[in-house]
Design a protein around this motif. Structure first.
Motif, PDB file in Angstrom:
ATOM      1  N   THR A   1      23.318  -2.722  25.757  1.00  0.00           N
ATOM      2  CA  THR A   1      24.017  -1.467  26.060  1.00  0.00           C
ATOM      3  C   THR A   1      23.079  -0.280  25.944  1.00  0.00           C
ATOM      4  O   THR A   1      22.964   0.544  26.861  1.00  0.00           O
ATOM      5  CB  THR A   1      25.208  -1.274  25.103  1.00  0.00           C
ATOM      6  OG1 THR A   1      26.113  -2.353  25.271  1.00  0.00           O
ATOM      7  CG2 THR A   1      25.924   0.034  25.404  1.00  0.00           C
ATOM      8  N   TYR A   2      22.393  -0.180  24.800  1.00  0.00           N
ATOM      9  CA  TYR A   2      21.469   0.935  24.605  1.00  0.00           C
ATOM     10  C   TYR A   2      20.296   0.852  25.578  1.00  0.00           C
ATOM     11  O   TYR A   2      19.748   1.879  25.990  1.00  0.00           O
ATOM     12  CB  TYR A   2      20.962   0.957  23.165  1.00  0.00           C
ATOM     13  CG  TYR A   2      22.022   1.342  22.161  1.00  0.00           C
ATOM     14  CD1 TYR A   2      22.800   2.476  22.349  1.00  0.00           C
ATOM     15  CD2 TYR A   2      22.254   0.571  21.026  1.00  0.00           C
ATOM     16  CE1 TYR A   2      23.775   2.838  21.436  1.00  0.00           C
ATOM     17  CE2 TYR A   2      23.236   0.921  20.107  1.00  0.00           C
ATOM     18  CZ  TYR A   2      23.998   2.054  20.315  1.00  0.00           C
ATOM     19  OH  TYR A   2      24.966   2.412  19.421  1.00  0.00           O
TER      20      TYR A   2
ATOM     21  N   ALA B   1      18.524   4.230  32.360  1.00  0.00           N
ATOM     22  CA  ALA B   1      19.179   5.263  33.150  1.00  0.00           C
ATOM     23  C   ALA B   1      18.634   6.644  32.802  1.00  0.00           C
ATOM     24  O   ALA B   1      18.387   7.476  33.686  1.00  0.00           O
ATOM     25  CB  ALA B   1      20.694   5.219  32.921  1.00  0.00           C
ATOM     26  N   PHE B   2      18.421   6.891  31.507  1.00  0.00           N
ATOM     27  CA  PHE B   2      17.901   8.189  31.068  1.00  0.00           C
ATOM     28  C   PHE B   2      16.521   8.450  31.651  1.00  0.00           C
ATOM     29  O   PHE B   2      16.224   9.556  32.129  1.00  0.00           O
ATOM     30  CB  PHE B   2      17.845   8.237  29.536  1.00  0.00           C
ATOM     31  CG  PHE B   2      17.156   9.464  28.999  1.00  0.00           C
ATOM     32  CD1 PHE B   2      17.821  10.677  28.930  1.00  0.00           C
ATOM     33  CD2 PHE B   2      15.836   9.395  28.564  1.00  0.00           C
ATOM     34  CE1 PHE B   2      17.182  11.812  28.441  1.00  0.00           C
ATOM     35  CE2 PHE B   2      15.196  10.527  28.080  1.00  0.00           C
ATOM     36  CZ  PHE B   2      15.873  11.738  28.021  1.00  0.00           C
TER      37      PHE B   2
ATOM     38  N   SER C   1      20.430  -0.195  28.677  1.00  0.00           N
ATOM     39  CA  SER C   1      20.873   0.337  29.970  1.00  0.00           C
ATOM     40  C   SER C   1      20.879   1.862  29.941  1.00  0.00           C
ATOM     41  O   SER C   1      20.523   2.516  30.928  1.00  0.00           O
ATOM     42  CB  SER C   1      22.268  -0.190  30.312  1.00  0.00           C
ATOM     43  OG  SER C   1      23.229   0.259  29.368  1.00  0.00           O
ATOM     44  N   TRP C   2      21.251   2.436  28.798  1.00  0.00           N
ATOM     45  CA  TRP C   2      21.203   3.899  28.663  1.00  0.00           C
ATOM     46  C   TRP C   2      19.771   4.405  28.727  1.00  0.00           C
ATOM     47  O   TRP C   2      19.498   5.444  29.342  1.00  0.00           O
ATOM     48  CB  TRP C   2      21.842   4.318  27.337  1.00  0.00           C
ATOM     49  CG  TRP C   2      23.311   4.067  27.251  1.00  0.00           C
ATOM     50  CD1 TRP C   2      24.132   3.578  28.233  1.00  0.00           C
ATOM     51  CD2 TRP C   2      24.158   4.283  26.105  1.00  0.00           C
ATOM     52  NE1 TRP C   2      25.420   3.471  27.775  1.00  0.00           N
ATOM     53  CE2 TRP C   2      25.471   3.904  26.475  1.00  0.00           C
ATOM     54  CE3 TRP C   2      23.928   4.750  24.814  1.00  0.00           C
ATOM     55  CZ2 TRP C   2      26.546   3.984  25.593  1.00  0.00           C
ATOM     56  CZ3 TRP C   2      24.997   4.834  23.930  1.00  0.00           C
ATOM     57  CH2 TRP C   2      26.290   4.451  24.317  1.00  0.00           C
TER      58      TRP C   2
END
Length: 247
Positions: free
Chosen positions: A3-4, A10-11, A6-7
């Motif tokens: 999850t982190y 994306a960031f 993917s963030w």
């Protein structure tokens, strides 16, 4: 971690896009001279593109296995993803050790060019010339390239060795070792992919003339003066000394 991760990915992509919109491409401050100088030899370019191609394939297959359940199954369905995942897993397992050989070759070949100096400190202070109109001095490798090198030398090496633990479970690794290898492999993989976005951006659309060096092997002297002036001076000095010896 997924999850982190993917963030994080994306960031980084959004940050690069925002920077490109705000800054645009780093153009040459002086017109092209029409004279070129060899930046990378044919063998160096072959090594770079072989390693880069393997990294891209391993990155795509790794991410698709990590996020396939949430992203690909809705698009491909269970039978389609099952067939794809089998091929992706096979490619990932086979090409991983090949990438390791290519990576270690790069690390050995360019080791002597990647020690940090006072010049790199000034390069970082000037944000590598990505902000403002002035471009700081740099040798054969600038500060950013050295950061990428040592990221490969640390996270990349950890990625490779953890991958070997997962690739060859027949050496009686205990469950805890396999679990730790999974965590290290995932973490270092996400870090390297994130860093690679910046490396790819700067080496392609982010900087005028940068890609030419790794495609043709030659760069314009005006580009070398702007981005790697100390390296250009060394090359020209060596060339002059060679010509004097021949005379």
């Amino acid at each position: 971690m997924a999850t982190y991760g993917s963030w994080l990915l994306a960031f980084v992509l959004v940050a690069i896009l925002g920077f490109y919109i705000a800054r645009g491409r780093v153009e040459l401050t002086h017109p092209r001279s029409g004279k070129t100088i060899e930046r990378w030899t044919l063998n160096e370019r072959r090594l770079h593109w072989t390693t880069a191609s393997l990294f891209i394939i391993l990155g795509i297959t790794g991410l698709s296995l990590l996020y396939g359940r949430h992203v690909l199954i809705p698009l491909m369905g269970y039978p389609g993803f099952s067939a794809y995942a089998s091929i992706a897993k096979w490619l990932h397992n086979i090409l991983g050790p090949v990438f390791m050989v290519a990576l270690f070759t790069i690390l050995i070949k360019w080791f002597k060019h990647n020690f940090f100096t006072k010049t790199d400190i000034e390069w970082f202070k000037a944000f590598g010339g990505m902000v403002g109109d002035k471009h700081p001095s740099a040798g054969r490798m600038n500060g950013g390239e050295k950061v990428w090198y040592w990221t490969l030398a640390t996270a990349g090496v950890a990625l490779c060795f953890s991958g070997l633990v997962l690739d060859f479970p027949n050496f009686n690794q205990e469950r805890e070792i396999i679990q730790l290898a999974h965590i290290i492999h995932l973490l270092t993989g996400l870090v390297l992919i994130s860093f690679s976005f910046g490396h790819i951006y700067i080496g392609t659309i982010g900087t005028e003339g940068a890609l030419e060096g790794m495609t043709t092997g030659q760069v314009d002297v005006a580009w070398a003066e702007q981005h790697h002036d100390l390296w250009l001076q060394d090359v020209q000095q060596q060339s002059n000394e060679h010509n004097k010896k021949e005379e």
